[in-house]
Design an enzyme around this catalytic site. Structure first.
Site, PDB file in Angstrom:
ATOM      1  N   GLU A 106       8.725 -19.491  -0.275  1.00 47.77           N
ATOM      2  CA  GLU A 106       8.979 -18.618  -2.098  1.00 47.77           C
ATOM      3  C   GLU A 106       8.325 -19.917  -2.054  1.00 47.77           C
ATOM      4  OE1 GLU A 106       9.899 -17.863  -4.812  1.00 47.77           O
ATOM      5  OE2 GLU A 106      11.738 -17.657  -4.001  1.00 47.77           O
ATOM      6  N   GLU A 161       7.922 -12.067   1.940  1.00 45.48           N
ATOM      7  CA  GLU A 161       9.224 -10.996   2.460  1.00 45.48           C
ATOM      8  C   GLU A 161       9.644  -9.998   1.622  1.00 45.48           C
ATOM      9  OE1 GLU A 161      11.719 -14.119   4.249  1.00 45.48           O
ATOM     10  OE2 GLU A 161      10.082 -15.230   3.762  1.00 45.48           O
TER      11      GLU A 161
END
Length: 469
Positions: A242, A445
């Site tokens: 991320e 996620e």
């Protein structure tokens, strides 16, 4: 002095390094730097614990997640104090957002994992079903902007899926991870399930390249992620990234303007702009552009400055303020360093800043700044707004302000971003996918997606013999 947490025990090894308070610039603590021996010891401890932890029924692991949540609640004030000392965050934000959300991560993933159904498929005379096995040992690399929240966001699903972990928080923000190590020990978590090491980028590099690490989850800069990808490529380790953002906000003239202004203030200036989801590019329909700019600039002047995480990061943000001027920007407000005439003048503050007048292809509008600043530009049509928003090399998040139901759905689905908020910002459901496209990351996620990353499926197919007539 913060010590590593390995195999359930404190480990004092490695050279000490200072951790600074961003509010005053003073040293608030020291921590040990993980060297190759420390990293190897941590990975070996995780490896030794991996078999028994993976063999534990998921319901029991979910129970451990709930106990860790209770442990955080029992040490709540300690975690808050550590987080504030390292980050300079406001007390209210830390107490009502960051730490409670960290607690919620453990409870949410406990329920998601415990209630997840198995997959089974039937054909004539054939039964196929899938089982999921943990990756093994996962390296968890945590950034400095939301250190406790993002650590728990990764730890909870990794652990409940059956992995053991080695965590390396940012060298700027090790305090809350150290408190969490104590919580793990107090809860009686089996030794080696959670290991925490401290250090700079070199320590993280040692961790991700260690042959005993089976997967890597990382939140941080795109540049560091590229280095990690190259490091793990030969062993083809699973990765979840991320990364950065140059997030766009689209403001249409049919919006509720008061709500849009409030939302822009929140999405641009929260945490000093040091959130990967913050908005750095605002596009406003021309008929309301002048009013929007004036009101946003006025509101920005009312925002209480928050320190940047380090002197180096403050200098980076200030360099972009200077770049904006050199590229011909009009600075509507801010653009410098605030003067407090107290102890904060030695801290790492910058002014909340709003600029306009730059080309879409200026460096200021192309590169992630990660500070309390945005550029505002006008647009005329819906198609133009979408093209402007999608022109970035990044694609993490976007916001959309409109009262048109059709427009909201139509535009949201055309934006190249992993998350799109309509008439809100930073509203999250932990069951939904989280991540970005393009330079903003790889993988997702959140919810089942987290459990999928931290485990590997095995398909079992059985030929069912038919009984004799």
């Amino acid at each position: 002095m913060l010590t590593h947490f390995i195999g359930g025990l404190p480990v004092a090894a490695g050279h000490p390094f200072p951790v600074h308070d961003p509010v005053t610039g003073a040293v608030v603590r020291q921590a040990h730097e993980a060297d190759p021996e420390v990293v190897d010891r941590a990975v070996r401890a995780a490896r030794e614990a991996a078999r028994d932890w993976a063999a534990m029924p998921v319901g029991e692991r979910a129970g451990w997640m709930r106990r860790l949540a209770e442990g955080i609640e029992s040490r709540f004030d300690d975690v808050v104090a550590a987080e504030i000392a390292d980050t300079g965050k406001p007390f209210d934000q830390t107490r009502t957002l960051d730490i409670p959300h960290g607690i919620a991560n453990f409870r949410a993933f406990a329920e998601i994992a415990a209630q997840r159904p198995d997959d089974a498929f039937h054909l004539s005379g054939v039964l196929s079903y899938t089982v999921r096995r943990p990756l093994g040992v996962v390296a968890v690399i945590v950034p400095w902007n939301l250190p406790f929240l993002l650590m728990t966001w990764k730890l909870a699903p990794a652990l409940v899926a059956g992995n053991t972990v080695v965590v390396k928080p940012s060298e700027s923000t090790p305090g809350s991870a150290a408190v969490f190590a104590g919580i793990c020990a107090e809860a009686g978590l089996p030794p080696g399930v959670v290991n925490i090491i401290f250090g700079h980028g070199a320590s993280g590099q040692l961790l991700v390249e260690h042959p005993g690490v089976d997967g890597v989850t990382f939140t941080g800069s795109t540049r560091t992620a590229s280095t990690i990808m190259k490091t793990v490529a030969d062993r083809v380790k699973p990765i979840s990234f991320e990364l950065g953002g140059k997030n766009a906000g689209l403001v249409f003239d049919d919006c509720d303007l008061d709500r849009a202004i409030d939302g822009a203030v929140q999405s641009v200036f929260t945490n000093g702009g040091q959130v990967c989801l913050c908005t750095e590019r605002l596009y406003v329909q021309r008929s309301i552009f002048e009013e929007f700019c004036a009101r946003l600039a006025s509101r920005a002047q009312e925002v209480e400055p928050q320190p940047m995480i380090s002197l180096e990061h403050r200098e980076k943000v200030l360099s972009y303020y200077a770049l904006a001027r050199s590229e011909g920007a009009k600075v509507l407000t801010g653009g410098g360093v605030p003067a407090f005439n107290d102890h904060r003048d030695s801290g790492y503050f910058v002014e909340p800043t709003v600029v306009t007048g730059l080309s879409e292809w200026s460096r200021f509008n192309r590169e992630e700044i990660f500070g309390p600043v945005c550029h505002v530009a006008p647009f005329d049509s819906e198609t133009e707004a979408i093209d402007l928003a999608n022109s970035s090399d990044y694609g993490l998040a976007a916001t959309l302000w409109t009262t048109g139901l059709d427009r909201a759905h139509r535009v949201a689905q055309r934006l190249e971003a992993g998350l799109v908020w309509v008439n809100t910002w930073y509203l999250r459901d932990l069951r939904t996918p989280f991540g970005g496209v393009k330079l903003s990351g790889i993988g997702r996620e959140g919810g089942i997606q987290s459990l999928d990353f931290y485990s590997e499926p095995t398909t079992v197919t059985i030929k069912l013999e038919q009984p004799d007539a």
